[in-house]
Design an enzyme around this catalytic site. Structure first.
Site, PDB file in Angstrom:
ATOM      1  N   CYS A 116       0.731  -1.120  -0.168  1.00 46.55           N
ATOM      2  CA  CYS A 116       0.150  -0.081  -0.061  1.00 46.55           C
ATOM      3  C   CYS A 116       0.704   1.331   0.086  1.00 46.55           C
ATOM      4  CB  CYS A 116      -0.657   0.221   1.107  1.00 46.55           C
ATOM      5  SG  CYS A 116      -1.738  -1.605   1.236  1.00 46.55           S
ATOM      6  N   HIS A 258      -3.513   6.845   2.637  1.00 47.73           N
ATOM      7  CA  HIS A 258      -3.554   5.593   2.308  1.00 47.73           C
ATOM      8  C   HIS A 258      -4.896   5.773   2.387  1.00 47.73           C
ATOM      9  CE1 HIS A 258      -3.942   1.929   1.908  1.00 47.73           C
ATOM     10  NE2 HIS A 258      -3.435   1.361   2.458  1.00 47.73           N
ATOM     11  N   ASN A 288     -10.445   0.252   0.400  1.00 51.41           N
ATOM     12  CA  ASN A 288      -8.731  -0.264   0.267  1.00 51.41           C
ATOM     13  C   ASN A 288      -7.953  -1.040  -1.133  1.00 51.41           C
ATOM     14  OD1 ASN A 288      -6.203   0.042   0.242  1.00 51.41           O
ATOM     15  ND2 ASN A 288      -6.504  -0.899   2.618  1.00 51.41           N
TER      16      ASN A 288
HETATM   17  N1  ACO Z   1     -18.814  -8.410   9.932  1.00 51.84           N
HETATM   18  C1  ACO Z   1     -19.469  -8.383  11.149  1.00 51.84           C
HETATM   19  N2  ACO Z   1     -18.801  -8.963  12.219  1.00 51.84           N
HETATM   20  C2  ACO Z   1     -17.033  -8.922  12.027  1.00 51.84           C
HETATM   21  C3  ACO Z   1     -16.581  -8.494  10.617  1.00 51.84           C
HETATM   22  C4  ACO Z   1     -17.160  -8.168   9.391  1.00 51.84           C
HETATM   23  N3  ACO Z   1     -16.935  -8.311   8.596  1.00 51.84           N
HETATM   24  N4  ACO Z   1     -15.388  -8.849  11.396  1.00 51.84           N
HETATM   25  C5  ACO Z   1     -14.545  -9.418  12.670  1.00 51.84           C
HETATM   26  N5  ACO Z   1     -16.097  -9.144  12.909  1.00 51.84           N
HETATM   27  C6  ACO Z   1     -16.889  -9.195  14.446  1.00 51.84           C
HETATM   28  C7  ACO Z   1     -15.422  -9.956  14.888  1.00 51.84           C
HETATM   29  O1  ACO Z   1     -15.452 -11.567  14.894  1.00 51.84           O
HETATM   30  C8  ACO Z   1     -15.454 -10.165  16.860  1.00 51.84           C
HETATM   31  O2  ACO Z   1     -16.220 -10.915  16.959  1.00 51.84           O
HETATM   32  P1  ACO Z   1     -16.298 -11.408  18.109  1.00 51.84           P
HETATM   33  O3  ACO Z   1     -16.241 -10.045  19.088  1.00 51.84           O
HETATM   34  O4  ACO Z   1     -17.722 -12.004  19.063  1.00 51.84           O
HETATM   35  O5  ACO Z   1     -15.187 -11.924  18.158  1.00 51.84           O
HETATM   36  C9  ACO Z   1     -16.145  -7.979  16.093  1.00 51.84           C
HETATM   37  O6  ACO Z   1     -16.058  -8.035  15.192  1.00 51.84           O
HETATM   38  C10 ACO Z   1     -14.946  -7.589  16.574  1.00 51.84           C
HETATM   39  O7  ACO Z   1     -13.403  -8.019  15.900  1.00 51.84           O
HETATM   40  P2  ACO Z   1     -12.502  -6.955  15.626  1.00 51.84           P
HETATM   41  O8  ACO Z   1     -11.592  -7.468  14.778  1.00 51.84           O
HETATM   42  O9  ACO Z   1     -12.014  -6.761  17.530  1.00 51.84           O
HETATM   43  O10 ACO Z   1     -13.090  -6.130  15.170  1.00 51.84           O
HETATM   44  P3  ACO Z   1     -12.236  -4.541  14.861  1.00 51.84           P
HETATM   45  O11 ACO Z   1     -13.223  -3.678  15.348  1.00 51.84           O
HETATM   46  O12 ACO Z   1     -11.349  -4.314  15.342  1.00 51.84           O
HETATM   47  O13 ACO Z   1     -12.384  -3.838  13.703  1.00 51.84           O
HETATM   48  C11 ACO Z   1     -11.273  -3.904  11.318  1.00 51.84           C
HETATM   49  C12 ACO Z   1     -11.618  -5.301  12.469  1.00 51.84           C
HETATM   50  C13 ACO Z   1     -12.115  -2.686  11.091  1.00 51.84           C
HETATM   51  C14 ACO Z   1     -10.726  -4.839  10.363  1.00 51.84           C
HETATM   52  C15 ACO Z   1     -10.244  -2.923  11.634  1.00 51.84           C
HETATM   53  O14 ACO Z   1      -9.200  -4.207  12.691  1.00 51.84           O
HETATM   54  C16 ACO Z   1      -9.469  -2.419  11.763  1.00 51.84           C
HETATM   55  O15 ACO Z   1      -9.357  -1.081  11.033  1.00 51.84           O
HETATM   56  N6  ACO Z   1      -8.226  -2.666  10.723  1.00 51.84           N
HETATM   57  C17 ACO Z   1      -6.582  -1.901  10.369  1.00 51.84           C
HETATM   58  C18 ACO Z   1      -7.519  -2.618   8.758  1.00 51.84           C
HETATM   59  C19 ACO Z   1      -6.746  -1.853   8.515  1.00 51.84           C
HETATM   60  O16 ACO Z   1      -7.633  -1.035   7.781  1.00 51.84           O
HETATM   61  N7  ACO Z   1      -6.200  -2.504   7.139  1.00 51.84           N
HETATM   62  C20 ACO Z   1      -5.114  -1.442   6.484  1.00 51.84           C
HETATM   63  C21 ACO Z   1      -5.367  -2.893   5.312  1.00 51.84           C
HETATM   64  S1  ACO Z   1      -3.857  -3.094   4.853  1.00 51.84           S
HETATM   65  C22 ACO Z   1      -3.157  -1.519   3.693  1.00 51.84           C
HETATM   66  O17 ACO Z   1      -3.621  -1.402   3.211  1.00 51.84           O
HETATM   67  C23 ACO Z   1      -1.733  -1.160   4.098  1.00 51.84           C
END
Ligand code: ACO
Length: 331
Positions: A116, A258, A288
């Protein structure tokens, strides 16, 4: 000459967004997820997929559009650089596929894979190429993440989309400052990675365990770790670039971050101390698209007539590696 004034001019932009638009509701038909969950955590409503078609087809279309916008003949391009972390082939490199398709017979070709961070890193590297004697460079960033998404991993696949953006660049006596950084990860805990499965039987193999360790051909991510890294890395890089340029962050006219997810952008921008009015985002419509995010933003801004001579833009990004960085350019 002051090295900060060895800058670049963007003489044309182009982008390609594939027509297949996938809504959160459509993902909810195949995954246990919802529009509400995805939108509130990421700011994403839709993303576009290339429908199983190869990545280079998007790169070629974006390249043609940028050349047309620049009014430059393909024959006048002396370098094509493609940023992609999702190439169709390990080799031939994607830049050569673009060269062939657009007919840029006089161009040298190079691919970079900085995930990215690819657009920021590419701008920095291309500045060097321009001042080593190349005059017109076509820079394309193209990513087909739908081909590498695990559609059973709801926390990851919903984030990504496909697309390509391109710019035609030449030298200009304008401000250009970069600040590139990295925090290398270990192979045991790479945080964000994509590793192709090795399907053939190696005749001389004493590393059985290593070969099966990452038995996947899907993008894998520890979302929470990426989040924590990104919200510190982006402001750090942007502040360092501003300091190098002798600018206050307020003097940047527009930040193009980004487009990973809106919460990361909002948190990073808050820590930078700038208003969201100075930040361009298109995450809601595209998701993304890795290194393609920034040139697609740039093309949208250009088409909307929002890029004005003298404006100072700050591109700031992060990616697998983990790498991060910022580039400030004066238009
Ligand atoms: N739909 C519904 N529920 C979901 C989903 C989904 N798509 N994905 C995860 N969940 C659930 C999980 O299973 C978890 O359930 P549980 O509590 O019963 O175990 C709950 O939601 C919370 O999960 P978390 O992983 O704690 O969710 P979080 O609030 O951290 O959000 C996310 C996840 C959006 C991926 C977050 O961690 C994030 O934004 N991370 C950064 C990711 C990113 O943008 N990376 C960049 C990509 S790579 C790059 O560009 C360099």
């Amino acid at each position: 000459m002051n090295n900060n004034m060895r800058g670049i001019r963007i003489i044309g932009t182009g982008s390609y967004t594939p027509p297949m638009k996938i809504t959160n509701d459509e993902l909810a038909e195949i995954l246990d997820t919802s529009d509400e969950w995805i939108f509130t955590r990421t700011g994403i409503k839709t993303r576009h997929y290339n429908g199983g078609n190869p990545n280079y087809t998007m790169a070629v279309e974006a390249a043609k559009r940028a050349l047309e916008n620049a009014g430059v003949s393909p024959a006048d391009i002396d370098y094509i650089v493609v940023s992609t972390s999702t190439p169709d082939f390990i080799y031939p490199i994607t830049a050569c596929l673009v060269q062939n398709a657009v007919g840029a017979a006089n161009a040298a070709c190079l691919d970079i894979n900085m995930a990215c961070t690819g657009f920021v890193a590419g701008l920095d590297m291309i500045r060097g190429l321009l001042y080593s004697g190349y005059n017109k460079i076509l820079f394309v960033a193209s990513e087909c993440l739908s081909l590498h998404a695990d559609f059973t991993d709801r926390a990851t696949c919903v984030l990504f989309g496909d697309g390509a953006g391109a710019v035609v660049l030449e030298r200009a006596d304008k401000l250009f400052v970069s600040c590139m950084k990295a925090k290398g990860v270990s192979a045991e805990n790479p945080i964000l990675y994509y590793k192709q499965e090795n399907e053939h039987n190696l005749p001389f193999n004493d590393s059985e365990q290593k070969q099966t360790e990452y038995k996947t051909c899907f993008l894998q991510m520890d979302g929470k770790e990426v989040y924590k890294f990104a919200v510190d890395a982006m402001p750090e890089a942007a502040k360092a670039a501003c300091a190098k340029a002798g600018l206050d962050v307020d003097e940047i006219d527009l930040f193009i971050p980004h487009q990973a997810n809106i919460r990361i952008v909002q948190t990073a921008v808050k820590s930078l101390g700038v208003s969201m009015d100075k930040v361009y985002t298109n995450i809601e419509a595209h998701g993304n698209t890795s290194s393609a995010c920034m040139p697609v933003c740039l093309d949208e801004l250009n088409k909307a007539g929002k890029l004005k001579e003298g404006m100072k833009l700050c591109f700031v990004g992060f990616g697998a590696g983990l790498t991060y960085g910022a580039v400030i350019i004066e238009l």
